[in-house]
Motif scaffolding. Structure first.
Motif, mmCIF file in Angstrom:
data_model
loop_
_atom_site.group_PDB
_atom_site.id
_atom_site.type_symbol
_atom_site.label_atom_id
_atom_site.label_comp_id
_atom_site.label_asym_id
_atom_site.label_seq_id
_atom_site.Cartn_x
_atom_site.Cartn_y
_atom_site.Cartn_z
ATOM 1 N N GLN B 249 30.848 -98.340 97.545
ATOM 2 C CA GLN B 249 29.898 -97.263 97.237
ATOM 3 C C GLN B 249 29.466 -97.308 95.767
ATOM 4 O O GLN B 249 30.275 -97.595 94.889
ATOM 5 N N HIS B 250 28.214 -97.020 95.566
ATOM 6 C CA HIS B 250 27.667 -97.043 94.206
ATOM 7 C C HIS B 250 26.956 -95.712 93.944
ATOM 8 O O HIS B 250 26.035 -95.337 94.655
ATOM 9 N N PHE B 251 27.419 -95.008 92.919
ATOM 10 C CA PHE B 251 26.785 -93.749 92.524
ATOM 11 C C PHE B 251 26.123 -93.941 91.163
ATOM 12 O O PHE B 251 26.731 -94.502 90.255
ATOM 13 N N ASP B 252 24.920 -93.456 91.042
ATOM 14 C CA ASP B 252 24.214 -93.506 89.760
ATOM 15 C C ASP B 252 23.602 -92.122 89.543
ATOM 16 O O ASP B 252 22.644 -91.755 90.215
ATOM 17 N N PHE B 253 24.200 -91.365 88.645
ATOM 18 C CA PHE B 253 23.727 -89.994 88.447
ATOM 19 C C PHE B 253 23.186 -89.799 87.041
ATOM 20 O O PHE B 253 23.778 -90.251 86.070
ATOM 21 N N HIS B 254 22.085 -89.100 86.999
ATOM 22 C CA HIS B 254 21.541 -88.680 85.714
ATOM 23 C C HIS B 254 21.412 -87.168 85.751
ATOM 24 O O HIS B 254 21.011 -86.596 86.762
ATOM 25 N N THR B 255 21.760 -86.525 84.656
ATOM 26 C CA THR B 255 21.546 -85.075 84.605
ATOM 27 C C THR B 255 20.789 -84.731 83.329
ATOM 28 O O THR B 255 20.895 -85.422 82.320
ATOM 29 N N LEU B 256 20.043 -83.657 83.417
ATOM 30 C CA LEU B 256 19.334 -83.132 82.254
ATOM 31 C C LEU B 256 19.628 -81.642 82.148
ATOM 32 O O LEU B 256 19.427 -80.894 83.102
ATOM 33 N N GLN B 257 20.145 -81.237 80.996
ATOM 34 C CA GLN B 257 20.302 -79.811 80.707
ATOM 35 C C GLN B 257 19.247 -79.497 79.655
ATOM 36 O O GLN B 257 19.402 -79.857 78.495
ATOM 37 N N ASP B 258 18.187 -78.881 80.114
ATOM 38 C CA ASP B 258 17.004 -78.735 79.271
ATOM 39 C C ASP B 258 16.887 -77.280 78.793
ATOM 40 O O ASP B 258 16.423 -76.413 79.522
ATOM 41 N N HIS B 259 17.326 -77.061 77.555
ATOM 42 C CA HIS B 259 17.311 -75.694 77.014
ATOM 43 C C HIS B 259 15.975 -75.445 76.322
ATOM 44 O O HIS B 259 15.698 -76.021 75.281
ATOM 45 N N GLN B 260 15.182 -74.571 76.920
ATOM 46 C CA GLN B 260 13.848 -74.334 76.368
ATOM 47 C C GLN B 260 13.723 -72.953 75.737
ATOM 48 O O GLN B 260 12.688 -72.630 75.176
ATOM 49 N N ALA B 261 14.761 -72.139 75.890
ATOM 50 C CA ALA B 261 14.674 -70.753 75.389
ATOM 51 C C ALA B 261 15.960 -70.396 74.649
ATOM 52 O O ALA B 261 17.011 -70.995 74.892
ATOM 53 N N PRO B 262 15.881 -69.394 73.774
ATOM 54 C CA PRO B 262 17.073 -69.021 73.009
ATOM 55 C C PRO B 262 18.174 -68.420 73.884
ATOM 56 O O PRO B 262 17.908 -67.928 74.981
ATOM 57 N N ASN B 263 19.403 -68.470 73.356
ATOM 58 C CA ASN B 263 20.560 -67.854 74.015
ATOM 59 C C ASN B 263 20.822 -68.380 75.420
ATOM 60 O O ASN B 263 21.321 -67.665 76.274
ATOM 61 N N THR B 264 20.470 -69.594 75.654
ATOM 62 C CA THR B 264 20.739 -70.148 76.980
ATOM 63 C C THR B 264 22.080 -70.870 76.954
ATOM 64 O O THR B 264 22.561 -71.287 75.904
ATOM 65 N N PHE B 265 22.670 -71.017 78.127
ATOM 66 C CA PHE B 265 24.016 -71.566 78.232
ATOM 67 C C PHE B 265 24.061 -72.548 79.399
ATOM 68 O O PHE B 265 23.627 -72.228 80.503
ATOM 69 N N SER B 266 24.593 -73.736 79.154
ATOM 70 C CA SER B 266 24.831 -74.636 80.283
ATOM 71 C C SER B 266 26.157 -75.347 80.093
ATOM 72 O O SER B 266 26.540 -75.705 78.980
ATOM 73 N N ASP B 267 26.874 -75.494 81.192
ATOM 74 C CA ASP B 267 28.184 -76.124 81.162
ATOM 75 C C ASP B 267 28.274 -77.074 82.346
ATOM 76 O O ASP B 267 28.265 -76.636 83.495
ATOM 77 N N LEU B 268 28.325 -78.352 82.040
ATOM 78 C CA LEU B 268 28.357 -79.353 83.103
ATOM 79 C C LEU B 268 29.709 -80.042 83.144
ATOM 80 O O LEU B 268 30.240 -80.436 82.106
ATOM 81 N N LEU B 269 30.272 -80.150 84.337
ATOM 82 C CA LEU B 269 31.509 -80.904 84.524
ATOM 83 C C LEU B 269 31.407 -81.710 85.808
ATOM 84 O O LEU B 269 31.346 -81.145 86.895
ATOM 85 N N TYR B 270 31.356 -83.011 85.672
ATOM 86 C CA TYR B 270 31.310 -83.897 86.835
ATOM 87 C C TYR B 270 32.615 -84.681 86.877
ATOM 88 O O TYR B 270 32.979 -85.343 85.905
ATOM 89 N N LYS B 271 33.290 -84.601 88.012
ATOM 90 C CA LYS B 271 34.539 -85.342 88.177
ATOM 91 C C LYS B 271 34.407 -86.314 89.331
ATOM 92 O O LYS B 271 33.940 -85.945 90.406
ATOM 93 N N CYS B 272 34.845 -87.526 89.084
ATOM 94 C CA CYS B 272 34.642 -88.564 90.083
ATOM 95 C C CYS B 272 35.908 -89.392 90.229
ATOM 96 O O CYS B 272 36.484 -89.835 89.235
#
Lengths: 250, 399
Positions: B249-272
């Motif tokens: 199996q082959h996984f190819d992942f791309h992610t974008l956390q695109d903060h365009q406004a103030p006070n925004t929050f993003s938390d990414l956790l990828y486990k493989c």
């Protein structure tokens, strides 16, 4: 008395370096042997080797458990035969609860005889007698445990897995006097005619709580002296220095 | 608003004019485009078949305007709503040619809509089941209105017995209105004859909350681009992923956390966790625009290699234009910890049992956040089953 553990002329290498240089030792059923020695003398190497850690290579000698040669056996097979190692530095395993871990371990150790229905009760009882809070069961194995909690957790496992031979590696290290007392009482309760214990310790103080039948002094990979419990007191007074000089001279 | 028919037309032109990807494209450096099935040039590809399914929402939800149905039915019954949201998330940064093709041809999929101020208390479930190839183009649209709430568990799978190779070229578009709250669990369980190209664009308005849990277990090749646009101030995204790969199996992942406004929050956790010769490529971009001050963005990718032949490559990227932000990223790749394995084996667990427990523990951090209890247990079990059936290679180091 019958012999539980017999170590004959054991030589052990770690990453190409010889650490144990011919150790011989005999532990009878029901006995407590203390193995004392300065840092770096090979105490932990011996306990890890007896447990079959893949990093420790036996280059010479024999380890017999109930007369059976252990050297070809893997760690898990040794554990299922009734050998237990109480770790000096138990590893954290995130995401695995103590209850889940203990259930799996007891299933492995006792096979069909494992009473799945009784498990909760058994675990609760064992925790209570070691003064461990119930919330312990749902915490992750050794994850964020204090030094004392780690050691209690080791003795808890020992109580539940009912080994024939317990190797206790610096079980006293990092314990305050109260924790030391609880842990020692826990170990003393497990003592009996079937259990042999090899207590590995740097200091004599643990031996005030757990009385050994024999004491061995390990220096630079060799047992330089064996004796009764009075030997521990002598070490307490004089330290390891006289023995270290002996090995340098030899 | 772009009219759907116009989008389709220009998308087709774009598809035709964009070159087929080659290995030298940055995006395809670690996944050979030759692994993709060829698509005919100059004509729209023949579409295979797939089925959409869902659990019908409770009558009172339907009365309050909640919609969960297939895209074609929604287009017929609610043409204005579909027009308002279909293909309206803008152009993603990756897989452009395939997104263009998707937009040109996609007619089917799922449409899920929660009007303003409606709280859907119980999780809704939907699925897409591939039946035949060569290619399918499922589309998913989720709209959560202002101050609304929704939990959706959405599965991708192959029909029992389907063995024909399928290319799934999917696009998911997600809108969470101001103060809205969406918990979206995406469960990828395609069979091993499936190649997947997956694009997800989520747009979060002011103080929207988005919990996205992506579970990837199936397919022989999965290339995904998951983009989260924090467009309104105070928007919050938790982006979690669990992936287990075995065989080749082959996984190819791309992610974008695109903060365009103030006070925004993003938390990414990828486990493989990867066994056998399975591979993961992960590239993650955090972008914080100049106006997005006081934003927090976190990204972590942790990979557990269960065999010597397994491989994981992880590349974090940052583009930060604001100066008052907090931002971290972390990557970890490694085999099962030898001391952990020794500890467990010293209690009588075999090497295999020890590995199972360590993998379970590895995923637990994310599994426990799945908002549906029975699904959590089912997934934990499925991972264990997949783990126990993978061929036993590279275990010598443990035993």
């Amino acid at each position: 008395m019958s012999t539980l553990l017999e170590v004959n002329n054991l030589h052990v290498e770690v990453e190409g370096k010889e650490i144990l240089k011919g150790i011989s030792l005999k532990v009878e059923k029901g006995q407590v042997h203390a193995l004392m020695g300065p840092n770096g003398s090979g105490k932990s190497t011996l306990s890890n080797t007896l447990m079959g850690h893949p990093k420790y290579k036996v280059t010479q000698g024999q380890i017999l458990f109930n007369g059976q040669d252990l050297t070809p056996l893997k760690t898990d097979a040794r554990a299922r035969m009734g050998i237990f190692l109480a770790f000096q530095y138990p590893t954290a395993i995130q995401g695995v609860t103590v209850a889940n871990f203990m259930r799996t371990a007891m299933k492995a150790r006792f096979g069909e005889a494992f009473q799945s229905k009784e498990f909760r009760k058994t675990l609760k009882g064992a925790m209570a007698s070691l003064g461990v809070d119930e919330s312990f069961a749902t915490r992750y194995v050794n994850d964020g445990f204090s030094g004392g909690e780690k050691k209690r957790h080791e003795v808890l496992q020992m109580a539940l897995l009912k080994p024939q031979l317990a190797l206790m590696d610096e079980t006293d290290s990092g314990l305050d006097i109260d924790a030391l007392r609880t842990v020692s009482e826990g170990v003393n309760r497990l003592r009996g005619p079937e259990l042999g214990i090899l207590l590995i310790t740097h200091y004599q103080r643990l031996l005030n709580y757990i009385q050994p039948d024999a004491v061995h002094v390990l220096v630079d990979g060799r047992i330089v002296r064996s004796g009764g419990k009075e030997l521990a007191l002598e070490l307490e007074a004089k330290g390891y220095a006289p023995y270290e000089k002996e090995t340098v001279a030899s | 608003m772009l009219m759907v028919e116009d989008v389709r037309k220009t998308a087709w032109e774009r598809y035709e004019s964009l070159p087929w990807p080659v290995r030298t494209d940055e995006e395809w450096r670690r996944t050979d485009p030759k692994l993709l099935p060829a698509l005919p040039a100059g004509e729209k590809p023949k579409e295979g078949a797939f089925q959409t399914g869902w659990e019908t929402p409770a009558p009172e939800l339907i009365r309050s305007g909640v919609i969960l149905t297939d895209l074609a039915t929604a287009t017929k019954q609610f043409p204005d709503l579909v027009q308002e949201y279909l293909f309206q998330t803008g152009e993603p940064g990756q897989l452009k040619k395939f997104v263009a093709l998707h937009q040109a041809v996609a007619q089917q999929g799922l449409f899920c809509y929660v009007p303003d101020g409606v709280k859907v208390e119980l999780p809704l479930r939907s699925w897409i089941e591939a039946i035949s190839g060569p290619a399918i183009f499922p589309h998913l649209a989720i709209v959560v209105g202002k101050d609304s709430e929704l939990t959706l568990v959405d599965e991708r799978r192959s029909a029992p017995g389907a063995a024909e190779p399928v290319l799934s070229n999917e696009m998911a578009e997600i809108f969470v209105g101001a103060g809205g709250r969406l918990r979206y669990v995406h469960l990828q369980r395609w069979n091993s004859a499936t190649t997947e190209l997956f694009t997800q664009r989520a747009i979060l308005e002011k103080e929207a909350q988005f919990l996205n849990i992506t579970v990837g277990l199936g397919s022989k090749l999965s290339k995904a681009n998951v983009e989260t646009l924090l467009r309104g101030p105070g928007a919050h995204a938790d982006l979690l992923g669990i992936f287990f790969g075995a065989g080749k199996q082959h996984f190819d992942f791309h992610t974008l956390q695109d903060h365009q406004a103030p006070n925004t929050f993003s938390d990414l956790l990828y486990k493989c966790a990867l066994a056998d010769q399975a591979e993961l490529v992960y590239t993650g971009l955090i972008r914080i625009a100049k106006q997005a001050q006081k934003s927090n963005a976190y990204q972590a990718n942790r990979n557990l290699l269960l065999s010597q032949g397994a491989k994981a490559d992880s590349i974090p990227m940052l583009e930060i234009e604001a100066d008052d932000v907090r931002c971290t990223h972390g990557v970890a790749v490694g085999p099962v910890d030898e001391e952990q394995a020794f500890y467990l084996m010293s209690r009588g667990l075999s090497a295999t049992e020890s590995e199972r427990l360590i993998v379970e523990g590895f995923f637990e951090q994310i599994l426990k956040r799945i908002p549906v209890g029975d699904l959590r247990e089912q997934l934990a079990e499925e991972i264990v089953t997949r783990l126990s059936t993978h061929t036993e290679t590279g275990k010598e180091t443990l035993t």
